[in-house]
Every structure is written in C-alpha cells, then in structure tokens.
Design a protein around this motif. Sequence first.
Motif, PDB file in Angstrom:
ATOM      1  N   ARG A 117      66.334  76.266  88.908  1.00 20.61           N
ATOM      2  CA  ARG A 117      65.714  77.277  88.054  1.00 20.61           C
ATOM      3  C   ARG A 117      64.734  78.135  88.843  1.00 20.61           C
ATOM      4  O   ARG A 117      64.681  79.360  88.681  1.00 20.61           O
ATOM      5  CB  ARG A 117      64.989  76.615  86.882  1.00 20.61           C
ATOM      6  CG  ARG A 117      65.911  76.075  85.805  1.00 20.61           C
ATOM      7  CD  ARG A 117      65.135  75.795  84.523  1.00 20.61           C
ATOM      8  NE  ARG A 117      64.024  74.885  84.727  1.00 20.61           N
ATOM      9  CZ  ARG A 117      64.128  73.550  84.658  1.00 20.61           C
ATOM     10  NH1 ARG A 117      65.308  72.998  84.383  1.00 20.61           N
ATOM     11  NH2 ARG A 117      63.081  72.787  84.847  1.00 20.61           N
ATOM     12  N   SER A 118      63.947  77.485  89.684  1.00 19.35           N
ATOM     13  CA  SER A 118      62.971  78.212  90.478  1.00 19.35           C
ATOM     14  C   SER A 118      63.668  79.196  91.423  1.00 19.35           C
ATOM     15  O   SER A 118      63.245  80.345  91.570  1.00 19.35           O
ATOM     16  CB  SER A 118      62.122  77.223  91.275  1.00 19.35           C
ATOM     17  OG  SER A 118      61.228  77.897  92.116  1.00 19.35           O
ATOM     18  N   ARG A 119      64.781  78.719  92.051  1.00 19.49           N
ATOM     19  CA  ARG A 119      65.526  79.587  92.950  1.00 19.49           C
ATOM     20  C   ARG A 119      66.108  80.790  92.198  1.00 19.49           C
ATOM     21  O   ARG A 119      66.116  81.910  92.682  1.00 19.49           O
ATOM     22  CB  ARG A 119      66.642  78.790  93.622  1.00 19.49           C
ATOM     23  CG  ARG A 119      67.291  79.533  94.786  1.00 19.49           C
ATOM     24  CD  ARG A 119      68.438  78.739  95.394  1.00 19.49           C
ATOM     25  NE  ARG A 119      68.007  77.417  95.795  1.00 19.49           N
ATOM     26  CZ  ARG A 119      68.471  76.281  95.260  1.00 19.49           C
ATOM     27  NH1 ARG A 119      69.347  76.317  94.283  1.00 19.49           N
ATOM     28  NH2 ARG A 119      68.034  75.109  95.683  1.00 19.49           N
ATOM     29  N   SER A 120      66.592  80.486  90.994  1.00 20.06           N
ATOM     30  CA  SER A 120      67.170  81.560  90.178  1.00 20.06           C
ATOM     31  C   SER A 120      66.107  82.582  89.785  1.00 20.06           C
ATOM     32  O   SER A 120      66.343  83.795  89.832  1.00 20.06           O
ATOM     33  CB  SER A 120      67.822  80.957  88.925  1.00 20.06           C
ATOM     34  OG  SER A 120      68.295  81.970  88.069  1.00 20.06           O
ATOM     35  N   ALA A 131      63.569  87.798  90.519  1.00 19.78           N
ATOM     36  CA  ALA A 131      62.383  88.584  90.859  1.00 19.78           C
ATOM     37  C   ALA A 131      62.656  89.470  92.068  1.00 19.78           C
ATOM     38  O   ALA A 131      62.283  90.648  92.102  1.00 19.78           O
ATOM     39  CB  ALA A 131      61.197  87.671  91.135  1.00 19.78           C
ATOM     40  N   ASN A 132      63.349  88.905  93.063  1.00 28.35           N
ATOM     41  CA  ASN A 132      63.667  89.678  94.261  1.00 28.35           C
ATOM     42  C   ASN A 132      64.617  90.832  93.930  1.00 28.35           C
ATOM     43  O   ASN A 132      64.460  91.958  94.404  1.00 28.35           O
ATOM     44  CB  ASN A 132      64.291  88.766  95.316  1.00 28.35           C
ATOM     45  CG  ASN A 132      64.507  89.490  96.630  1.00 28.35           C
ATOM     46  OD1 ASN A 132      63.572  89.959  97.242  1.00 28.35           O
ATOM     47  ND2 ASN A 132      65.772  89.586  97.057  1.00 28.35           N
ATOM     48  N   ASN A 133      65.608  90.525  93.069  1.00 22.79           N
ATOM     49  CA  ASN A 133      66.542  91.578  92.654  1.00 22.79           C
ATOM     50  C   ASN A 133      65.815  92.677  91.899  1.00 22.79           C
ATOM     51  O   ASN A 133      66.144  93.859  92.028  1.00 22.79           O
ATOM     52  CB  ASN A 133      67.648  90.993  91.776  1.00 22.79           C
ATOM     53  CG  ASN A 133      68.623  90.142  92.564  1.00 22.79           C
ATOM     54  OD1 ASN A 133      68.718  90.272  93.785  1.00 22.79           O
ATOM     55  ND2 ASN A 133      69.349  89.273  91.874  1.00 22.79           N
ATOM     56  N   ALA A 134      64.840  92.264  91.068  1.00 29.10           N
ATOM     57  CA  ALA A 134      64.075  93.259  90.311  1.00 29.10           C
ATOM     58  C   ALA A 134      63.289  94.156  91.256  1.00 29.10           C
ATOM     59  O   ALA A 134      63.224  95.375  91.065  1.00 29.10           O
ATOM     60  CB  ALA A 134      63.138  92.568  89.330  1.00 29.10           C
ATOM     61  N   ILE A 135      62.694  93.547  92.283  1.00 28.07           N
ATOM     62  CA  ILE A 135      61.927  94.326  93.259  1.00 28.07           C
ATOM     63  C   ILE A 135      62.840  95.285  94.009  1.00 28.07           C
ATOM     64  O   ILE A 135      62.543  96.458  94.177  1.00 28.07           O
ATOM     65  CB  ILE A 135      61.196  93.384  94.239  1.00 28.07           C
ATOM     66  CG1 ILE A 135      60.082  92.633  93.511  1.00 28.07           C
ATOM     67  CG2 ILE A 135      60.639  94.160  95.420  1.00 28.07           C
ATOM     68  CD1 ILE A 135      59.398  91.588  94.346  1.00 28.07           C
TER      69      ILE A 135
END
Length: 613
Positions: A127-130, A135-139
């Motif tokens: 879950r944390s990785r997801s 978050a990275n994709n959003a950035i």
Amino acid sequence: MSSEVKLNDSPIINAFKRIQVALMIVGPTGRILHCNPAADSLFGYDSGKLVGRPVFDVLAVTSVAELGAYIEPPAIDAIIKGIAGRTANGQRILLGAQMTVWTEAENGLQHALVLRDIADEVSAERRSRSELERANNAIVGAKIGVFDYVRKTESVNVSDLWRELLGVDSVDSDDLKREWLSKVHPDDLDAALESVRLCLEDQCERHSCEYRLRSKDDSRWLWIRSDMSIAERDRQGNVSRLSGAMTDITDRKATETALRRSEEQFRSAFQSTTIGMAIVGFDGKFLRVNPALCELFGYSEQDLVNTDIQALTHSEDQQDTEARLDLIKAGEASSYQFEKRYIRANGAVMWGSLSVGIVRDDEGRPDHMVSQIVDMTEQRRLNELKSQFVSTVSHELRTPLTSILGSLMLLSSMDDEPFSDQAQRLLFIAQQNGDRLHALINDVLDFEKFSAQQMRFDLSTHRIVTLVEEAILANLASGDKFGVRFDMVCPDRTLTGVVDPQRFQQVMTNLLSNAAKFAHTGSTVRVAVEEQEDAVRIAVTSDGEKIPESFREHLFQPFSQADSATTRARGGTGLGLAITKQIVEQTGGAIDFDSTEGEGTTFWFTVPSPKPQ
C-alpha cells in the motif's frame, strides 16, 4: 540417554519454550528437532505436534540443501523475506525468517529458524509503495519540479522535472542558479527572489509567488508558480534549508486571461448596449442594471437596484410573471421570453419584450438570471394601427365588392336580352377578377386574425376521408382549369381527426389549388391519407418543378414566392401557405413539404387523432 532427551533436558531449551517468537530447530535430515509453542500456533498445530515432522510439511522447500541455500558462505546466517509456509489445514501463509546454521559433532548440521507472519507487513508495504507511486505520478502529471536550497553551502538540488521545466541538463549548483536567473522575466525577478528572502529571514514559514520563465526553446514565456517553505533549522533555530515546488501554470493563466477578457467584453456590452439589461436574483431583486434600463424606466441606477422586477410589472401581468419565474426556480425551464406591461417612473404603461436566461456557477447550480427588456410600446401601437387600417380598408372594399359581384351575376344570368359575345366576355373577365379580389380580401383578413391569435376554431371529431373527398369535389374546377385530375389513396376510410371542418377545407383548397397550379398539364395530383402514432397525415403530391432548398425557410412566410414570374402567370396572393400554416399549427398539427428533382413535390400536414375515451 538419546540426544533428543539430552536436548529436552537442556536449560536453554526450557528457556526456548517460553519465548513468544516462533522458533524452530531442523536437523540434518530435515526433521524438526524442536519448536516452541509459538511455532506450533503459527502453523496451526497442537503444542508439540510439529516435533519430528519434516520441515517440508510447513515450509515451501524440498530439501535441507534448498533451505541452506538461503545462506551464502562464508556467512552462517541469513534473513529471508517472503518464504511460503503451509498451515495444518493447508492454508498458505507468507513468512519472514532469520536463519542460523551450525554443525555439532554429535548431531551434525543444524538450522535454527526464527519465524513470523509478514502478510500484514507486505500488504502495508504494498500500500505504501502504491501511495508513493501515485504521489510521484501526481507530481509528474502535474509537472511539479522539486528543489532544495542549502543556506550554508548555497547549493541547490533539483529534480529532473525542475531541469525539464527550466530546459537545462547541468547538475552543477552554480550553473542552475545562473540559468534560472537568466530565464526569469526581468519584470518578475524581484518577486521571484522575494519568496527566498522572506523564508531565509524567517519572516514566514512558507511563501508563494507567480512569475514568467522563458521556455526551453526561447519561443514564449511560461507562467510558473513557486511554493517555498522552510524545511530545516539548525540547533540555534536559524533557517538552514529551504524546499520548494515549481509548477507550470501557463494553461491556467491562459484560461484566466480568456475569462477576464470575456468578463470585460460582457461588462462593456452590458454597459454600452442600447437594450435594457439586468442581472437579477431568484428573489426578483435587481443585482445590477445597465444605463439603458435606467433610461427605459426613468429611474436612477440606485433606485432600480433597490426595487425588484415585480414592482415594475403591471398588476394584470404579475401572476404570469411569477408563474414563469417559478418554472425557472423549479428547474423546469432554463429560459423564457414573452411580452408584458411595465410601469415607468412617470406612471406610463410600457409594453416590453422580456428575455430571461439562467446563469449557473462552476458546479452547475443556478446562480442568477440575466434579463433583457426591449421597449415594444411603439411597435405594438403601429401593429394595432396597421390591423385597424387593414380591417377597415378590407371591410370598406368588401361591401361594395359584394354589390358589384352580385350585379355581375345578375347581368350574366339575364336571358331576356342576351348580350353580345364581346359584352359577355367583358362580364366574365369582370366577374373573374372580382372573385379574385374577394379572395384576396378574405385572405388578408384571415391573416390578420391569425397573426393576432384572434381566430376562433370549432374543433370536433370528423372522418377525414369524407372531408378530403368534399375538398376534391370542390376543387375539380381548379383541376380542370390547369388540365390535371385528382386521385385519392386511403387504405383505412375509418380514420378520424380533431378538426374545424371549415378551416380544414380552407387548408385542402390551398394545397390542392397550388398543386394543380404548378403541376404539368395532363398529370395527376395524388392525395394520400394515412394513420400515424397520434395523428392523421394528409399529403398532396404533384409532379411540378422542384422547390429550391434555399427557399424552404421562406415558403410559409407571407407574400413569399419561389418564382414570381410563374406565380403571376398562374395567379396567387402569396398568403395561402402562410394562412395554411397558421390554421394547421393553431389546431394542433404540423405542416411541411418534401421536394425532389424528377419526383415532384409533396405538401403534407397532420391533424390530431381523437384521444381515447
């Protein structure tokens, strides 16, 4: 005494049993020499039931060698993350293990395992990785470039996206600062540096600014939003590191500019138009009015804003106004238009054409209304004068014309003293033109009544075939005049419709006479009657010339003629189809035509079917 008995009597093993973590010792053959109750519980066995079993029953390994392969020599231990286990009832579990290996002279190769169920840990890690990936994709998707500034070394660390936005490849801190300073718009540089200064001087925890940055290809200016915050302090509490994010907001700025331009255009149009306009709340209160509306009513802007639409409405029109406003509030209509009376500041009555439309907010909810009011007082006065003039002239013409036509008929019927052929021809011409003038006067009067919505209809249920046959018989002379004949097709002679018989005959006469007038000599005009879902359709088809498609929207307008020369040669006032359309639509039907080159023209109309009892 056996080694197992010795093992069980060991003080170490007694302590081993009391440890709450699952522990297990595996011998050289792969059998479990010892395990504590926590291990039994982990695999779902009764206490002591695992001892003596092959370790392969509970761990997904096939041999001691495979188990030992997790340890890479010369190491004697290893941490295993993600080894599969199997419980007593066959359920699969995911385990983490810490394993140590040693060799005893008496018992040979030994493996000690500390085991735990890591299913929850793996799930949490997944879950944390997801979440991190999202978050990275959003950035990345939002084109947010991240940067750090270390005060002591004056170094800058930036993300790949930051470099991409700036259009530089260098990772050198000094190069990055120089590139950034060179690309910021000169007019915005002070504002861009202000965020850094305010945070370094500890005047605010975070600060945002917007500035322009030259694009990578130097072809345009990008709008950038920079969000700066204090990321770290030294032991004395002084700011030691700043972090921030740089976002490309060019599209948003373009939208804001377009919206601002649109608002300015609306404001300019609102203020300068000669049509009275107002922004009105759903309570009827004026929120804003333009100068034209103030002039129209004779009030100042402040006086109008302090009142509402109902206070200006004539008492006899207030109920209708409230009913239309209720439809808007209930969401049953998004706009409406009608003519009503208003009271000006000087007490004079004004007729106005009111147009109202809803304006919705960003979430689609009704926010306010925009109203336009056009002064129709003079136009209505002129229309009334025109109607009175037409009515008066028509009646004044009709009375003497009736006498003239009566006299002509008497002269034509006199047998005692027959007229010469020349005199009879002149009488015939006079009677024909008198009838034509009489028809024209009737058409003008009918058109005026229809236009003013003053025509009365006597609607009742009738058999349509009978009415059509009567119309054909009444127009046989017209067919003979132009050398055509009429033919009717009606599969179901029992069809009925709701009509005014007199006005139905008027519609049929207009369509049949037009069809005969423009059909080729010797051809047949076909009349078809057929049933539709809620109506009866009557179609009149002739093989005349195709009506130009460009003339479709004008054909039913008064005094419209597709070919003036042909119309003059064959007669016609240009009012017949306009009157026909009014009769059909005001009695609940529809009318139109289809015209195809080489196939002729079909005029059709519908009459409502009677509602079932």
